[in-house]
Scaffold this motif. Structure first.
Motif, PDB file in Angstrom:
ATOM      1  N   TRP A  46       0.872  -1.177   0.000  1.00  0.00           N
ATOM      2  CA  TRP A  46       0.000   0.000   0.000  1.00  0.00           C
ATOM      3  C   TRP A  46       0.908   1.225   0.000  1.00  0.00           C
ATOM      4  O   TRP A  46       1.711   1.426   0.910  1.00  0.00           O
ATOM      5  N   THR A  47       0.797   2.060  -1.031  1.00  0.00           N
ATOM      6  CA  THR A  47       1.770   3.132  -1.243  1.00  0.00           C
ATOM      7  C   THR A  47       1.069   4.464  -1.445  1.00  0.00           C
ATOM      8  O   THR A  47       0.109   4.555  -2.211  1.00  0.00           O
ATOM      9  N   ASN A  48       1.560   5.486  -0.761  1.00  0.00           N
ATOM     10  CA  ASN A  48       1.015   6.831  -0.921  1.00  0.00           C
ATOM     11  C   ASN A  48       2.102   7.765  -1.431  1.00  0.00           C
ATOM     12  O   ASN A  48       3.293   7.449  -1.406  1.00  0.00           O
ATOM     13  N   GLY A  49       1.673   8.931  -1.896  1.00  0.00           N
ATOM     14  CA  GLY A  49       2.637   9.893  -2.406  1.00  0.00           C
ATOM     15  C   GLY A  49       1.976  11.186  -2.813  1.00  0.00           C
ATOM     16  O   GLY A  49       0.830  11.475  -2.460  1.00  0.00           O
ATOM     17  N   LYS A  50       2.713  11.974  -3.587  1.00  0.00           N
ATOM     18  CA  LYS A  50       2.247  13.297  -3.996  1.00  0.00           C
ATOM     19  C   LYS A  50       2.713  13.573  -5.421  1.00  0.00           C
ATOM     20  O   LYS A  50       3.821  13.211  -5.806  1.00  0.00           O
ATOM     21  N   ILE A  51       1.836  14.224  -6.193  1.00  0.00           N
ATOM     22  CA  ILE A  51       2.168  14.633  -7.560  1.00  0.00           C
ATOM     23  C   ILE A  51       2.275  16.155  -7.585  1.00  0.00           C
ATOM     24  O   ILE A  51       1.366  16.858  -7.138  1.00  0.00           O
ATOM     25  N   SER A  52       3.392  16.669  -8.100  1.00  0.00           N
ATOM     26  CA  SER A  52       3.560  18.115  -8.261  1.00  0.00           C
ATOM     27  C   SER A  52       3.676  18.443  -9.744  1.00  0.00           C
ATOM     28  O   SER A  52       4.121  17.617 -10.552  1.00  0.00           O
ATOM     29  N   TYR A  53       3.264  19.674 -10.091  1.00  0.00           N
ATOM     30  CA  TYR A  53       3.193  20.086 -11.493  1.00  0.00           C
ATOM     31  C   TYR A  53       3.876  21.442 -11.669  1.00  0.00           C
ATOM     32  O   TYR A  53       3.712  22.341 -10.846  1.00  0.00           O
ATOM     33  N   GLU A  54       4.615  21.589 -12.783  1.00  0.00           N
ATOM     34  CA  GLU A  54       5.197  22.880 -13.146  1.00  0.00           C
ATOM     35  C   GLU A  54       5.019  23.102 -14.644  1.00  0.00           C
ATOM     36  O   GLU A  54       5.360  22.236 -15.456  1.00  0.00           O
TER      37      GLU A  54
END
Length: 271
Positions: free
Chosen positions: A200-208
């Motif tokens: 079970w894996t969590n994370g974050k997506i960032s955009y530029e």
């Protein structure tokens, strides 16, 4: 579209700590519960503790605990079904040591032990899940700003996860990044990725966004996510309003496992 990879070597302890980083959840009306996620280690009887608090200063709370099957859909929303609906249900192996019904006095906190015992001869699934609901059974009265009264009950879900893999593998792979048009105008982008690991894996997506004509950069809000092993996920993100026309390069950074895993995708598009 170009992809880059930077993958760290994980240890068993690091992977477990990542999954055990849980956060509490509170309600100003009803009941307070912490943590919001429980992780059970493979191959043995495992016990995790949940704290349930009655935040009221004047009224008792009747509490009921129930189990449901749970998974994510392709957009990351929770899908809740009856026990036994999903083949990887954990509900049949969960017991609450203190019982599933009790009353909390005003201001009282009760710790309950959630016991997971998957026998060694059980089917060899890579993981199991269930949703444990903590429900307020006696509705409370709430009055809004206009004086109208409502009867309110609160139900809080705690996600339970048990892995059967003795060797943790945390990995996500990006499959696609594309522009989404509405009436011929690009208004969103979609990032598609898969959980190819076994946790079970969590994370974050960032955009530029980079305007290739002017060199001006702009940010988009980060998006947090959670995935189960084998999940195929699509995350949509809205582009900023009133972007000048021109050629842009969008860079998305997918961070997971407390930032130790990073995947990057670039997309060139004309607005």
């Amino acid at each position: 579209m170009f992809f880059y990879t930077r993958k760290s070597v994980l240890t068993l302890i690091t992977a477990f700590l990542c999954l055990l980083s849980v956060r509490g959840f509170s309600q100003s009306v009803g009941v307070t519960v912490t943590p919001s996620r429980l992780y059970f280690v493979p191959g043995q009887l495992s016990v995790q503790r949940v704290s349930i608090t009655n935040p009221s200063n004047y009224r008792p709370l009747e509490i009921g605990i129930s189990m449901f099957d749970w998974k994510y859909d392709s957009l990351g929303s929770n899908v809740i079904t009856g026990i036994g609906t999903l083949k990887n249900t954990l509900a049949n192996y969960i017991k609450v040591a203190q019982g599933t019904y009790f009353t909390l006095k005003p201001g009282e906190t009760k710790d309950v032990d959630v016991v997971c015992n998957v026998p060694k001869d059980a089917d060899t699934l890579s993981y199991r899940t269930t949703m444990m609901y903590i429900a307020q059974l006696n509705p409370g009265n709430v009055t809004d700003s206009k004086g109208a009264s409502f009867r309110v009950t609160v139900r809080i879900g705690i996600k339970l996860y048990q892995s059967s893999n003795p060797s943790p593998d945390v990995n996500l792979e990006i499959g696609n990044l594309y522009a989404v048009k509405d009436s011929g105008i690009t208004r969103q982008v979609a990032l598609v990725f898969d959980n190819t690991g076994n946790l079970w894996t969590n994370g974050k997506i960032s955009y530029e966004l980079l305007n290739n004509n002017t060199g001006k950069k702009s940010k988009m809000p980060d998006v947090e996510f959670y995935t189960l092993p084998g999940d195929h996920r699509t995350v949509y993100a809205k582009l900023p309003d009133n972007l000048p026309k021109g050629e842009y390069t969008l860079t998305t950074v997918l961070r997971y496992n407390d930032g130790k895993g990073i995947k990057i995708a670039d997309l060139k598009m004309e607005l």
